[in-house]
Design a protein around this motif. Structure first.
Motif, PDB file in Angstrom:
ATOM      1  N   PHE A  79      19.212  62.395 -16.629  1.00  0.00           N
ATOM      2  CA  PHE A  79      18.125  62.646 -15.790  1.00  0.00           C
ATOM      3  C   PHE A  79      17.880  61.679 -14.675  1.00  0.00           C
ATOM      4  CE2 PHE A  79      16.329  64.632 -19.676  1.00  0.00           C
ATOM      5  CZ  PHE A  79      16.030  65.951 -19.403  1.00  0.00           C
ATOM      6  N   ALA A  80      18.115  60.477 -14.849  1.00  0.00           N
ATOM      7  CA  ALA A  80      18.062  59.520 -13.762  1.00  0.00           C
ATOM      8  C   ALA A  80      19.014  59.657 -12.688  1.00  0.00           C
ATOM      9  CB  ALA A  80      18.536  57.993 -14.273  1.00  0.00           C
ATOM     10  N   ALA A  81      20.466  60.328 -12.909  1.00  0.00           N
ATOM     11  CA  ALA A  81      21.198  60.525 -11.785  1.00  0.00           C
ATOM     12  C   ALA A  81      20.852  61.890 -11.056  1.00  0.00           C
ATOM     13  CB  ALA A  81      22.354  61.008 -12.563  1.00  0.00           C
ATOM     14  N   ALA A  82      19.836  62.848 -11.734  1.00  0.00           N
ATOM     15  CA  ALA A  82      19.385  64.006 -11.210  1.00  0.00           C
ATOM     16  C   ALA A  82      18.211  63.612 -10.093  1.00  0.00           C
ATOM     17  CB  ALA A  82      18.694  64.728 -12.121  1.00  0.00           C
ATOM     18  N   VAL A  83      17.350  62.580 -10.501  1.00  0.00           N
ATOM     19  CA  VAL A  83      16.467  62.192  -9.787  1.00  0.00           C
ATOM     20  C   VAL A  83      16.968  61.360  -8.368  1.00  0.00           C
ATOM     21  CG1 VAL A  83      14.567  60.423  -9.475  1.00  0.00           C
ATOM     22  CG2 VAL A  83      14.786  62.071 -11.409  1.00  0.00           C
ATOM     23  N   VAL A  84      17.935  60.826  -8.563  1.00  0.00           N
ATOM     24  CA  VAL A  84      18.460  59.995  -7.524  1.00  0.00           C
ATOM     25  C   VAL A  84      19.308  61.118  -6.424  1.00  0.00           C
ATOM     26  CG1 VAL A  84      20.419  58.143  -6.774  1.00  0.00           C
ATOM     27  CG2 VAL A  84      18.764  57.852  -8.556  1.00  0.00           C
ATOM     28  N   LEU A  85      19.949  61.876  -7.199  1.00  0.00           N
ATOM     29  CA  LEU A  85      20.812  62.689  -6.233  1.00  0.00           C
ATOM     30  C   LEU A  85      20.023  63.630  -5.537  1.00  0.00           C
ATOM     31  CD1 LEU A  85      23.638  63.570  -8.709  1.00  0.00           C
ATOM     32  CD2 LEU A  85      24.023  62.333  -6.572  1.00  0.00           C
ATOM     33  N   LEU A  86      18.867  64.195  -6.094  1.00  0.00           N
ATOM     34  CA  LEU A  86      18.021  64.842  -5.479  1.00  0.00           C
ATOM     35  C   LEU A  86      17.043  64.262  -4.312  1.00  0.00           C
ATOM     36  CD1 LEU A  86      17.169  67.258  -8.496  1.00  0.00           C
ATOM     37  CD2 LEU A  86      18.755  67.678  -6.514  1.00  0.00           C
ATOM     38  N   SER A 135      24.352  70.299  -5.542  1.00  0.00           N
ATOM     39  CA  SER A 135      24.992  70.908  -6.803  1.00  0.00           C
ATOM     40  C   SER A 135      24.969  69.875  -7.881  1.00  0.00           C
ATOM     41  CB  SER A 135      26.259  71.409  -6.236  1.00  0.00           C
ATOM     42  OG  SER A 135      26.388  72.403  -5.243  1.00  0.00           O
ATOM     43  N   ALA A 136      25.367  68.606  -7.373  1.00  0.00           N
ATOM     44  CA  ALA A 136      25.293  67.503  -8.410  1.00  0.00           C
ATOM     45  C   ALA A 136      24.033  67.040  -9.060  1.00  0.00           C
ATOM     46  CB  ALA A 136      25.929  66.392  -7.686  1.00  0.00           C
ATOM     47  N   GLY A 137      23.003  67.145  -8.298  1.00  0.00           N
ATOM     48  CA  GLY A 137      21.640  66.997  -8.958  1.00  0.00           C
ATOM     49  C   GLY A 137      21.240  68.119  -9.589  1.00  0.00           C
ATOM     50  N   VAL A 138      21.409  69.111  -9.352  1.00  0.00           N
ATOM     51  CA  VAL A 138      20.940  70.303 -10.340  1.00  0.00           C
ATOM     52  C   VAL A 138      21.744  70.390 -11.471  1.00  0.00           C
ATOM     53  CG1 VAL A 138      20.689  72.850 -10.368  1.00  0.00           C
ATOM     54  CG2 VAL A 138      20.096  71.608  -8.379  1.00  0.00           C
ATOM     55  N   THR A 139      23.066  70.270 -11.311  1.00  0.00           N
ATOM     56  CA  THR A 139      23.954  70.196 -12.461  1.00  0.00           C
ATOM     57  C   THR A 139      23.582  69.046 -13.441  1.00  0.00           C
ATOM     58  OG1 THR A 139      25.961  71.140 -11.127  1.00  0.00           O
ATOM     59  CG2 THR A 139      26.495  70.147 -13.252  1.00  0.00           C
ATOM     60  N   ALA A 140      23.457  67.807 -12.941  1.00  0.00           N
ATOM     61  CA  ALA A 140      22.716  66.745 -14.021  1.00  0.00           C
ATOM     62  C   ALA A 140      21.542  67.230 -14.668  1.00  0.00           C
ATOM     63  CB  ALA A 140      22.760  65.442 -12.851  1.00  0.00           C
ATOM     64  N   LEU A 141      20.687  67.611 -13.911  1.00  0.00           N
ATOM     65  CA  LEU A 141      19.478  67.936 -14.419  1.00  0.00           C
ATOM     66  C   LEU A 141      19.420  68.802 -15.547  1.00  0.00           C
ATOM     67  CD1 LEU A 141      16.316  67.907 -14.390  1.00  0.00           C
ATOM     68  CD2 LEU A 141      16.246  69.596 -12.520  1.00  0.00           C
ATOM     69  N   LEU A 142      20.074  70.087 -15.425  1.00  0.00           N
ATOM     70  CA  LEU A 142      20.419  71.288 -16.267  1.00  0.00           C
ATOM     71  C   LEU A 142      21.383  70.974 -17.484  1.00  0.00           C
ATOM     72  CD1 LEU A 142      20.566  74.269 -13.894  1.00  0.00           C
ATOM     73  CD2 LEU A 142      18.621  73.849 -15.505  1.00  0.00           C
ATOM     74  N   LEU A 143      22.184  70.185 -17.024  1.00  0.00           N
ATOM     75  CA  LEU A 143      22.900  69.608 -18.175  1.00  0.00           C
ATOM     76  C   LEU A 143      22.250  68.477 -19.214  1.00  0.00           C
ATOM     77  CD1 LEU A 143      25.984  69.409 -19.544  1.00  0.00           C
ATOM     78  CD2 LEU A 143      26.518  67.366 -18.035  1.00  0.00           C
TER      79      LEU A 143
END
Length: 474
Positions: free
Chosen positions: A243-250, A216-224
């Motif tokens: 974008f960086a947070a999304a990559v790390v979280l996913l 949830s956190a990764g997809v939310t960061a990416l789409l935000l």
């Protein structure tokens, strides 16, 4: 003496049922209620901005909040439906969706409306859950066509949702967009409760809360990052950081899921050739096709003094999407029948090629109304073929106990691609303006349409990498 005859196998739900018309209609109403709510609020955004004296950024969250929760709920509740029963989870999802719609109709501030739209996003689970119910309860030969029609409802609702709000807002006010939507949702809940059976195929397990939080956190960061890239700036620290947070979280999510006994998403499932190529194709097709959903109405509303455009009203601009909805409704079942006969790779490749032709018409001849109508009709065939083929490819590659999970991820990939495509297309169009007017230059639309055609060419290559015949998992 024992009887040597073999006892007949238990009848399936489809065999016990006197027909599939009623459950099919119930599922169509359920998914239509969600697909309409995606875009019905778009024509009302200027009215909402005036009503609440809100800024452009605040009003944009009326769309972004819905997108974020919808994307997360699609995958999570699809998996939960596999575990605990698709009908049960579908009814729960639609009930929460109805509550969010009621709160939206009663909103007296932009903050309350944004929160209500976030609650509405839970209704996105209707699509993967409906696909799973169709697979389990319909005769096998009817499944491809039924999935094709349900898939097309996603795009049809998107287009129709741009057309009907204009008259509703003019006559009754923006609140009636949500009252109208609530009526459709309640009808969907009643129909699903009355005419569908609970699924017997389950994927037992516990909810992977750690995986759910990371995903949830990764997809939310990416789409935000995608949804706010234009307003915040694609090179801004906030967008780059998201974008960086999304990559790390996913990445952490994938690592955790591979070590979890009962993962939220089976990573090995994603590595199957049919599933992987379908997800990649969905991402690229979403990127290419969703530009038309947003750019064509804007082009039609452009004042003709800019040298192009048709001076269309909000309602009139939405009419340019009607041919797309009509041809999509025809094309989706055709794609289902064709795929059932020869495999779904061919319909998916054809979808990309036909979509390229539609965007070519947009790019070359958007100076006349009939050409834009024709381009929309052609593109509708491509969208209908694509939506039907993608879901059927995924459904045919996984077991019944993973249908909700796999189709939920495919829907998310299409949503991510569409969000990115729409934002980049909007940036391309806004990059250059007609001197002294602030109106986007015509060349921006041409470039955006050519970009979408190029994306579909890449998607055709991704489709060709998939399996040629339908792969049916026991």
């Amino acid at each position: 003496m024992t009887d040597s005859k073999t006892s007949p196998a238990p009848a399936t739900a489809a065999q016990r049922s006197p027909g599939i018309a009623a459950p099919f209609a119930a599922l169509l109403i359920a998914v239509l209620s969600f697909s309409l709510m995606q875009t019905m609020v778009v024509p009302a955004l200027p009215d909402l901005q005036r009503e609440f004296a809100a800024g452009t950024t605040a009003v944009s969250w009326v769309l972004s909040a819905f997108l974020l929760t919808a994307s997360v709920a699609t995958a999570l509740l699809g998996r939960v439906g596999d575990m605990f029963g698709k009908r049960r989870v579908l009814l729960a999802s639609l009930t929460v969706f109805a509550a969010g719609t009621l709160f939206a109709a009663l909103s007296d501030s932009v903050g309350m409306l944004i929160a209500a739209r976030a609650v509405q996003g839970v209704g996105s689970a209707a699509f993967p859950l409906a696909f799973g119910i169709v697979r389990e309860q319909f005769p096998r030969e009817r499944v491809p066509v039924a999935i094709g029609l349900i898939s097309s409802t996603f795009g049809i609702g998107f287009g129709v949702g741009l057309v009907i709000p204009g008259p509703i807002v003019d006559a009754l006010g923006w609140q009636w967009i949500f009252w109208f939507g609530l009526i459709v949702i309640v009808l969907g809940i009643a129909a699903v409760a009355a005419f569908t059976d609970e699924s017997r195929v389950r994927s037992p397990g516990r909810i992977d809360w750690a995986g759910a939080a990371l995903f949830s956190a990764g997809v939310t960061a990416l789409l935000l990052a995608i949804s706010q890239g234009t307003s915040w700036g694609w090179g801004s620290a906030a967008v780059v950081g998201l974008f960086a947070a999304a990559v790390v979280l996913l990445a952490v999510f994938v690592a955790v899921e591979q070590r979890t006994r009962e993962p939220l998403i089976d990573i090995e499932l994603l590595r199957r050739r049919a599933v992987a190529t379908s997800h990649v194709a969905a991402l690229i097709i979403g990127f290419g096709m969703y530009g038309a959903f947003t750019l064509v109405p804007l082009l039609a509303q452009t004042p003709s003094r800019a040298g192009y455009g048709f001076d269309a009203s909000v309602t009139g601009s939405g009419l340019f999407m009607v041919p797309m909805a009509a041809t999509m409704l025809i094309a989706s079942p055709l794609a289902g029948r064709l795929g059932a006969a020869v495999g779904f790779r061919l319909p998916l490749v054809l979808a990309c090629l036909v979509g390229m032709a539609g965007f070519a018409v947009y790019a070359a001849a958007h100076d006349t109304e009939w050409a834009v109508y024709a381009g929309s009709a052609v593109l509708g065939v491509g969208v209908g073929f694509a939506f039907a083929a993608l879901v059927n490819l995924v459904v045919g590659a996984v077991g019944p106990d993973r249908t909700g999970e796999a189709t939920g991820i495919n829907t998310i990939m299409r949503t991510i691609g569409g969000s990115l495509g729409a934002q980049i297309a909007a940036s391309v169009v806004a990059a250059e303006t007609v001197p002294g007017t602030g109106i986007p230059a015509e060349s921006g639309y041409t470039t955006a349409f050519v970009m979408s055609a190029a994306a579909l060419a890449v998607a055709a290559l991704a489709a060709l990498a998939g399996p040629g015949r339908r792969v049916t998992r026991p």
